[in-house]
Design a protein around this motif. Structure first.
Motif, PDB file in Angstrom:
ATOM      1  N   TYR A  15       0.822  -1.201   0.000  1.00 22.55           N
ATOM      2  CA  TYR A  15       0.000   0.000   0.000  1.00 22.55           C
ATOM      3  C   TYR A  15       0.858   1.254   0.000  1.00 22.55           C
ATOM      4  N   ASP A  16       0.596   2.125  -0.952  1.00 22.01           N
ATOM      5  CA  ASP A  16       1.329   3.371  -1.147  1.00 22.01           C
ATOM      6  C   ASP A  16       0.687   4.472  -0.309  1.00 22.01           C
ATOM      7  N   LEU A  17       1.393   4.911   0.732  1.00 19.95           N
ATOM      8  CA  LEU A  17       0.847   5.956   1.592  1.00 19.95           C
ATOM      9  C   LEU A  17       0.612   7.252   0.836  1.00 19.95           C
ATOM     10  N   GLY A  18       1.409   7.502  -0.185  1.00 18.91           N
ATOM     11  CA  GLY A  18       1.196   8.683  -1.018  1.00 18.91           C
ATOM     12  C   GLY A  18      -0.153   8.647  -1.695  1.00 18.91           C
ATOM     13  N   TRP A  19      -0.572   7.453  -2.126  1.00 16.75           N
ATOM     14  CA  TRP A  19      -1.880   7.301  -2.761  1.00 16.75           C
ATOM     15  C   TRP A  19      -2.978   7.606  -1.752  1.00 16.75           C
ATOM     16  N   PHE A  20      -2.872   7.065  -0.540  1.00 11.17           N
ATOM     17  CA  PHE A  20      -3.876   7.307   0.500  1.00 11.17           C
ATOM     18  C   PHE A  20      -3.910   8.785   0.895  1.00 11.17           C
ATOM     19  N   TYR A  21      -2.753   9.415   0.938  1.00  7.81           N
ATOM     20  CA  TYR A  21      -2.692  10.835   1.282  1.00  7.81           C
ATOM     21  C   TYR A  21      -3.403  11.666   0.204  1.00  7.81           C
ATOM     22  N   GLN A  22      -3.140  11.361  -1.049  1.00  5.14           N
ATOM     23  CA  GLN A  22      -3.801  12.069  -2.155  1.00  5.14           C
ATOM     24  C   GLN A  22      -5.312  11.844  -2.098  1.00  5.14           C
ATOM     25  N   TYR A  23      -5.718  10.626  -1.802  1.00 11.99           N
ATOM     26  CA  TYR A  23      -7.149  10.330  -1.664  1.00 11.99           C
ATOM     27  C   TYR A  23      -7.742  11.169  -0.531  1.00 11.99           C
ATOM     28  N   PHE A  24      -7.041  11.229   0.583  1.00 11.91           N
ATOM     29  CA  PHE A  24      -7.480  12.026   1.725  1.00 11.91           C
ATOM     30  C   PHE A  24      -7.641  13.496   1.328  1.00 11.91           C
ATOM     31  N   LEU A  25      -6.645  14.041   0.641  1.00  9.22           N
ATOM     32  CA  LEU A  25      -6.695  15.447   0.238  1.00  9.22           C
ATOM     33  C   LEU A  25      -7.876  15.729  -0.676  1.00  9.22           C
ATOM     34  N   GLU A  26      -8.173  14.805  -1.577  1.00  9.08           N
ATOM     35  CA  GLU A  26      -9.271  15.000  -2.525  1.00  9.08           C
ATOM     36  C   GLU A  26     -10.645  14.823  -1.882  1.00  9.08           C
ATOM     37  N   ASN A  27     -10.705  14.168  -0.726  1.00 13.71           N
ATOM     38  CA  ASN A  27     -12.000  13.849  -0.126  1.00 13.71           C
ATOM     39  C   ASN A  27     -12.223  14.461   1.252  1.00 13.71           C
ATOM     40  N   LYS A  28     -11.276  15.231   1.748  1.00 19.44           N
ATOM     41  CA  LYS A  28     -11.409  15.784   3.094  1.00 19.44           C
ATOM     42  C   LYS A  28     -12.345  16.994   3.101  1.00 19.44           C
ATOM     43  N   ASP A  29     -12.806  17.324   4.275  1.00 21.60           N
ATOM     44  CA  ASP A  29     -13.612  18.517   4.507  1.00 21.60           C
ATOM     45  C   ASP A  29     -12.709  19.735   4.286  1.00 21.60           C
ATOM     46  N   ASN A  30     -13.085  20.607   3.364  1.00 17.22           N
ATOM     47  CA  ASN A  30     -12.246  21.761   3.042  1.00 17.22           C
ATOM     48  C   ASN A  30     -12.118  22.757   4.188  1.00 17.22           C
ATOM     49  N   ASN A  31     -12.983  22.655   5.181  1.00 13.26           N
ATOM     50  CA  ASN A  31     -12.905  23.554   6.325  1.00 13.26           C
ATOM     51  C   ASN A  31     -11.871  23.112   7.348  1.00 13.26           C
ATOM     52  N   ARG A  32     -11.326  21.930   7.163  1.00 12.55           N
ATOM     53  CA  ARG A  32     -10.319  21.407   8.097  1.00 12.55           C
ATOM     54  C   ARG A  32      -8.926  21.678   7.549  1.00 12.55           C
ATOM     55  N   PRO A  33      -7.972  21.936   8.433  1.00 21.97           N
ATOM     56  CA  PRO A  33      -6.597  22.152   7.959  1.00 21.97           C
ATOM     57  C   PRO A  33      -6.004  20.862   7.390  1.00 21.97           C
ATOM     58  N   THR A  34      -5.086  21.008   6.475  1.00 19.52           N
ATOM     59  CA  THR A  34      -4.432  19.855   5.860  1.00 19.52           C
ATOM     60  C   THR A  34      -3.174  19.515   6.647  1.00 19.52           C
ATOM     61  N   PRO A  35      -3.111  18.300   7.184  1.00 19.24           N
ATOM     62  CA  PRO A  35      -1.894  17.924   7.918  1.00 19.24           C
ATOM     63  C   PRO A  35      -0.745  17.684   6.940  1.00 19.24           C
ATOM     64  N   PRO A  36       0.483  17.931   7.374  1.00 17.72           N
ATOM     65  CA  PRO A  36       1.624  17.584   6.521  1.00 17.72           C
ATOM     66  C   PRO A  36       1.668  16.064   6.325  1.00 17.72           C
ATOM     67  N   PHE A  37       2.307  15.639   5.241  1.00 23.10           N
ATOM     68  CA  PHE A  37       2.358  14.217   4.908  1.00 23.10           C
ATOM     69  C   PHE A  37       2.906  13.389   6.066  1.00 23.10           C
TER      70      PHE A  37
END
Length: 79
Positions: A15-37
Motif C-alpha cells: 500500500y502506497d501511503l502517497g496514494w492514500f494521502y492524495q485520496y485524503f486530500l481529494e476527499n477531506k472537509d475543506n474547512n479542516r486544515p491539511t496535515p503535513p504528509f
C-alpha cells in the motif's frame, strides 16, 4: 483517484501511503486544515493497523471493485 493503482495495491498488498494521502486530500472537509504528509503517515499507519479491513472495504465499494475471497477472507481475485 486512480482505480488501476488501487487495484494493483490490493493485488500485491503493498500500500502506497502517497496514494492514500492524495485520496485524503481529494476527499477531506475543506474547512479542516491539511496535515503535513509526515503527520498523516504516522496517524494513518496506526489507524490502518487497527482498521485496515474496514478501510479497504469502504474503498473497494467506492472504486466499484469486484473481488472473490476464500473462507479465511484472503483475496483470491480482484478486478
Amino acid at each position: 483517484m486512480n482505480r488501476d493503482q488501487y487495484l494493483q495495491m490490493r493485488r500485491t498488498g503493498q500500500y502506497d501511503l502517497g496514494w492514500f494521502y492524495q485520496y485524503f486530500l481529494e476527499n477531506k472537509d475543506n474547512n479542516r486544515p491539511t496535515p503535513p504528509f509526515e503527520m498523516f503517515q504516522q496517524a494513518f499507519n496506526m489507524y490502518f493497523q487497527m482498521n485496515g479491513p474496514t478501510i479497504l472495504e469502504v474503498l473497494d465499494k467506492k472504486m466499484e471493485v469486484t473481488k472473490i475471497e476464500n473462507q479465511q477472507g484472503q483475496l483470491i481475485y480482484i478486478k
